[in-house]
Design a protein around this motif. Structure first.
Motif, PDB file in Angstrom:
ATOM      1  N   ASN A   1     -95.914 -20.108  90.826  1.00 27.04           N
ATOM      2  CA  ASN A   1     -95.068 -21.226  90.519  1.00 27.04           C
ATOM      3  C   ASN A   1     -93.788 -21.140  91.124  1.00 27.04           C
ATOM      4  OD1 ASN A   1     -97.164 -20.526  87.905  1.00 27.04           O
ATOM      5  ND2 ASN A   1     -96.820 -22.532  88.338  1.00 27.04           N
ATOM      6  N   ILE A   2     -93.398 -19.942  91.059  1.00 24.50           N
ATOM      7  CA  ILE A   2     -91.842 -19.358  91.464  1.00 24.50           C
ATOM      8  C   ILE A   2     -92.129 -18.432  92.556  1.00 24.50           C
ATOM      9  CG2 ILE A   2     -89.614 -18.677  91.091  1.00 24.50           C
ATOM     10  CD1 ILE A   2     -89.600 -20.021  88.444  1.00 24.50           C
ATOM     11  N   ALA A   3     -91.890 -18.621  93.734  1.00 24.66           N
ATOM     12  CA  ALA A   3     -91.983 -17.465  94.916  1.00 24.66           C
ATOM     13  C   ALA A   3     -90.810 -16.566  94.877  1.00 24.66           C
ATOM     14  CB  ALA A   3     -92.104 -18.201  96.287  1.00 24.66           C
ATOM     15  N   LEU A   4     -91.129 -15.336  94.726  1.00 21.02           N
ATOM     16  CA  LEU A   4     -89.945 -14.497  94.799  1.00 21.02           C
ATOM     17  C   LEU A   4     -90.443 -12.934  95.124  1.00 21.02           C
ATOM     18  CD1 LEU A   4     -86.988 -13.709  93.967  1.00 21.02           C
ATOM     19  CD2 LEU A   4     -87.715 -13.332  91.690  1.00 21.02           C
ATOM     20  N   LYS A   5     -89.852 -12.483  96.277  1.00 22.09           N
ATOM     21  CA  LYS A   5     -90.390 -11.321  96.832  1.00 22.09           C
ATOM     22  C   LYS A   5     -89.594 -10.127  96.291  1.00 22.09           C
ATOM     23  CE  LYS A   5     -92.462 -12.504 101.425  1.00 22.09           C
ATOM     24  NZ  LYS A   5     -93.678 -11.884 101.251  1.00 22.09           N
ATOM     25  N   GLU A   6     -90.197  -8.956  96.138  1.00 25.59           N
ATOM     26  CA  GLU A   6     -89.364  -7.747  95.855  1.00 25.59           C
ATOM     27  C   GLU A   6     -88.281  -7.420  96.878  1.00 25.59           C
ATOM     28  OE1 GLU A   6     -90.957  -4.466  92.926  1.00 25.59           O
ATOM     29  OE2 GLU A   6     -92.343  -4.489  94.764  1.00 25.59           O
ATOM     30  N   ASP A   7     -87.126  -6.952  96.528  1.00 27.21           N
ATOM     31  CA  ASP A   7     -86.051  -6.572  97.726  1.00 27.21           C
ATOM     32  C   ASP A   7     -85.959  -5.106  97.543  1.00 27.21           C
ATOM     33  OD1 ASP A   7     -83.872  -6.226  99.107  1.00 27.21           O
ATOM     34  OD2 ASP A   7     -82.673  -7.494  97.857  1.00 27.21           O
ATOM     35  N   ILE A   8     -86.469  -4.705  98.858  1.00 27.91           N
ATOM     36  CA  ILE A   8     -86.580  -3.241  99.173  1.00 27.91           C
ATOM     37  C   ILE A   8     -85.164  -2.586  98.773  1.00 27.91           C
ATOM     38  CG2 ILE A   8     -87.203  -1.526 100.888  1.00 27.91           C
ATOM     39  CD1 ILE A   8     -89.332  -3.277 101.922  1.00 27.91           C
ATOM     40  N   SER A   9     -84.126  -3.161  99.508  1.00 29.54           N
ATOM     41  CA  SER A   9     -82.895  -2.802  99.165  1.00 29.54           C
ATOM     42  C   SER A   9     -82.332  -2.691  97.715  1.00 29.54           C
ATOM     43  CB  SER A   9     -81.827  -3.403  99.924  1.00 29.54           C
ATOM     44  OG  SER A   9     -81.686  -4.921  99.465  1.00 29.54           O
ATOM     45  N   ASN A  10     -83.149  -3.142  96.610  1.00 28.64           N
ATOM     46  CA  ASN A  10     -82.621  -3.323  95.420  1.00 28.64           C
ATOM     47  C   ASN A  10     -83.831  -3.538  94.651  1.00 28.64           C
ATOM     48  OD1 ASN A  10     -81.339  -3.291  92.990  1.00 28.64           O
ATOM     49  ND2 ASN A  10     -80.414  -5.311  93.393  1.00 28.64           N
ATOM     50  N   LEU A  11     -84.572  -2.542  94.350  1.00 29.79           N
ATOM     51  CA  LEU A  11     -85.987  -2.617  93.727  1.00 29.79           C
ATOM     52  C   LEU A  11     -85.768  -2.689  92.137  1.00 29.79           C
ATOM     53  CD1 LEU A  11     -88.753  -0.300  95.275  1.00 29.79           C
ATOM     54  CD2 LEU A  11     -88.531  -2.718  95.357  1.00 29.79           C
ATOM     55  N   GLY A  12     -84.677  -2.144  91.677  1.00 28.67           N
ATOM     56  CA  GLY A  12     -84.544  -2.158  90.280  1.00 28.67           C
ATOM     57  C   GLY A  12     -85.322  -1.456  89.287  1.00 28.67           C
ATOM     58  N   VAL A  13     -85.121  -1.304  88.095  1.00 29.65           N
ATOM     59  CA  VAL A  13     -86.013  -0.479  87.200  1.00 29.65           C
ATOM     60  C   VAL A  13     -86.999  -1.305  86.430  1.00 29.65           C
ATOM     61  CG1 VAL A  13     -85.807   1.101  85.105  1.00 29.65           C
ATOM     62  CG2 VAL A  13     -83.913   1.125  86.845  1.00 29.65           C
ATOM     63  N   LEU A  14     -88.223  -0.927  86.555  1.00 28.41           N
ATOM     64  CA  LEU A  14     -89.409  -1.632  85.960  1.00 28.41           C
ATOM     65  C   LEU A  14     -89.246  -1.957  84.409  1.00 28.41           C
ATOM     66  CD1 LEU A  14     -92.237  -0.017  88.012  1.00 28.41           C
ATOM     67  CD2 LEU A  14     -91.293  -2.614  87.953  1.00 28.41           C
ATOM     68  N   GLY A  15     -89.084  -3.144  83.929  1.00 30.09           N
ATOM     69  CA  GLY A  15     -89.077  -3.202  82.512  1.00 30.09           C
ATOM     70  C   GLY A  15     -87.542  -3.543  81.994  1.00 30.09           C
ATOM     71  N   ASP A  16     -86.631  -3.331  83.081  1.00 29.04           N
ATOM     72  CA  ASP A  16     -85.287  -3.614  82.729  1.00 29.04           C
ATOM     73  C   ASP A  16     -85.088  -5.195  82.955  1.00 29.04           C
ATOM     74  OD1 ASP A  16     -82.581  -4.080  83.468  1.00 29.04           O
ATOM     75  OD2 ASP A  16     -82.045  -1.999  83.389  1.00 29.04           O
ATOM     76  N   PRO A  17     -84.399  -5.977  81.926  1.00 27.14           N
ATOM     77  CA  PRO A  17     -84.066  -7.386  82.172  1.00 27.14           C
ATOM     78  C   PRO A  17     -83.530  -7.652  83.236  1.00 27.14           C
ATOM     79  CG  PRO A  17     -83.630  -6.618  79.901  1.00 27.14           C
ATOM     80  CD  PRO A  17     -83.877  -5.329  80.607  1.00 27.14           C
TER      81      PRO A  17
END
Length: 490
Positions: free
Chosen positions: A420-436
């Protein structure tokens, strides 16, 4: 003559195939090929489309033996037998992308239960733009693994293994070969630029490592709304009780919204997907979750009740299911989300709003069953019959046997499920899983609440994967049928 089919704990009677197993004799040295042909002839979903599996393929015993002897490598025999055209070999001639085999059924069965030989680092592989070189990025680290005790974490980059620069031609041997250890050469990333650094990490594979697929289960509160987040990395039947406990936790914490993160989930147990669907939507056992479609030789042998799976009110161990009874669920999914992940989304779709954020999924809509050389059980693996398996043939097949359609009759998503909303992960800023603030979770929070701590969803370096570590496990992106009810005989 009738045969007994045992799909793990399922018992049902089927008419024998057009070719009886004892219609032809065969030399001892071709017993592996004979097992494969007989099993595929009866069970393969596209049996009618594979010329080498035709019921009238061999006019004489001599022709059958000659075919078995033609391919001495069992793997070559397996794939050749499944081709669309008997005289054309190649990927373009393959009927399906997902059937596979293993030279030891015990390895395969252990993998289905989440047990494998692993160092605990799950990663993706990406090609440099305009180059044959590739680099890896760490998706997550499995707790209690070798990698969990090393200085390596989600979001880090590596582009060398044992001093060798990773390329399309060498990464399989370096990362997925018979070596029990390797040393990664790490790299820095800034925007879209990757440069070598001096950090090295040596990882060692451990036998019998068990991955709990529930990596993160937590509830966050944003603007007064309590949102449950589940990072679920594999549909593994051995963890269904823990999954139900996580939903009990969500309920006790007052969660009214749910985000299920399947971005790295390649699939697994059909039964686990049914139980998870029940935890999300409903424990109404009169509502249909999915219906099986087998090949034409098998389909008519089943009764209606044997082909249908309904939502569950209890786990396999009799524990009451903790359901959130939602009318909308947010699913984070990517091109690595396959089989049972897609089944969950498709099975829930007729009953609730499944809001998909991420990328188009892989498009694996068929189920399989583990097959071994147990002729009296129609070659279907059953843990209660391991002493009946031919001791001189340890090979196992995992061929596609059918499709699961949802309550609306839909099963045609071979091209994947679109977001419904296309959004790829950003390798340069993957973030922390479960972090808002992690991008995909933040995007779900934004839709739920209308606000988010991370407002800019610009992706500097989108993930364009070549492969990933899950695809080199024995179960790959498999969806396996493992019903647990003792169904009545026809």
């Amino acid at each position: 003559m009738k045969k007994i089919l045992a799909l793990l704990f399922v018992a049902t009677t089927l008419s024998c195939s057009d070719k009886d197993d004892d219609a032809f004799t065969y030399p001892k040295e071709t017993e592996v090929q004979n097992f494969m042909w007989q099993g595929l002839n009866q069970w393969y979903f596209w049996q009618a489309d594979a010329p080498n599996l035709g019921d009238n393929r061999f006019a004489t015993n001599e022709e059958y033996v000659a075919y078995l002897e033609k391919y001495t490598d069992p793997e070559e025999f397996f794939y050749q037998t499944c081709y669309k055209h008997s005289n054309i070999v190649g990927t373009d001639n393959a009927i399906d992308r997902f059937s596979f085999l293993n030279n030891d059924y015990r390895t395969l069965v252990n993998s289905l239960n989440g047990i494998s030989k692993s160092n605990g680092m799950e990663f993706g592989l990406v090609r440099y733009e305009g180059s044959s070189n590739i680099f890896g990025y760490v998706r997550y680290i499995i707790p209690n693994s070798d990698a969990a005790n090393k200085d390596i974490s989600r979001g880090e980059i590596f582009n060398r293994v044992n001093g060798n620069t990773l390329t399309e031609s060498n990464y399989v041997g370096l990362l997925f070969g018979n070596n029990d250890s390797y040393t990664l050469g790490m790299a820095d990333i800034s925007g879209t630029v990757i440069t070598d650094n001096n950090k090295e990490v040596t990882l060692i594979k451990q036998e019998g490592m068990v991955e709990n697929p529930i990596l993160v289960a937590k509830t966050v509160e944003v603007n007064g709304t309590k949102i449950a987040y589940l990072m679920y990395n594999g549909f593994t039947n051995g963890f269904n009780e823990q999954l139900n406990t996580a939903f009990g936790q969500f309920k006790s914490e007052g969660a009214t919204e749910l985000v299920v993160d399947l971005r790295y989930n390649p699939g697994g147990s059909v039964n686990s997907s049914r139980l998870l669907a029940s935890m999300i939507y409903s424990t109404n056992t009169s509502e249909l979750y999915i219906r099986q479609r087998w090949n034409d030789k098998i389909q008519s042998s089943f009764k209606k009740g044997q082909l249908e799976d309904y939502f569950a009110s209890k786990t396999d161990k009799g524990t009451a299911i903790n359901t959130l009874s939602l009318n909308k669920v947010y699913v984070l999914a990517s091109g690595s989300s396959a089989s049972a992940s897609e089944l969950l989304m498709n099975g829930l779709a007729p009953y609730m709003n499944v809001f998909h954020i991420g990328e188009r999924t892989r498009g694996k809509n068929e189920f399989s069953v583990t097959m071994v050389d147990d002729i009296d059980n129609d070659y279907i693996y059953s843990p209660a019959r391991e002493n009946k398996i031919n001791p001189s043939n340890k090979w196992a097949m995992q061929p596609l046997m059918g499709r699961n359609e949802n309550a609306a009759g839909f099963s045609d998503y071979t091209k994947g499920l679109a977001p419904n909303i296309a959004l790829k992960e950003d390798i340069s800023n993957l973030g922390v899983l479960g972090d808002p603030n992690e991008a995909l979770f933040a995007r779900a929070i934004q839709d739920i609440t209308g606000t988010t701590a991370k407002r800019d969803f610009t992706v500097q370096m989108p993930v364009e994967e070549v492969s990933n570590s899950k695809l080199f496990t024995p179960i790959k992106d498999n969806m396996y049928l493992d019903k647990v009810e003792a169904l009545p005989l026809p």
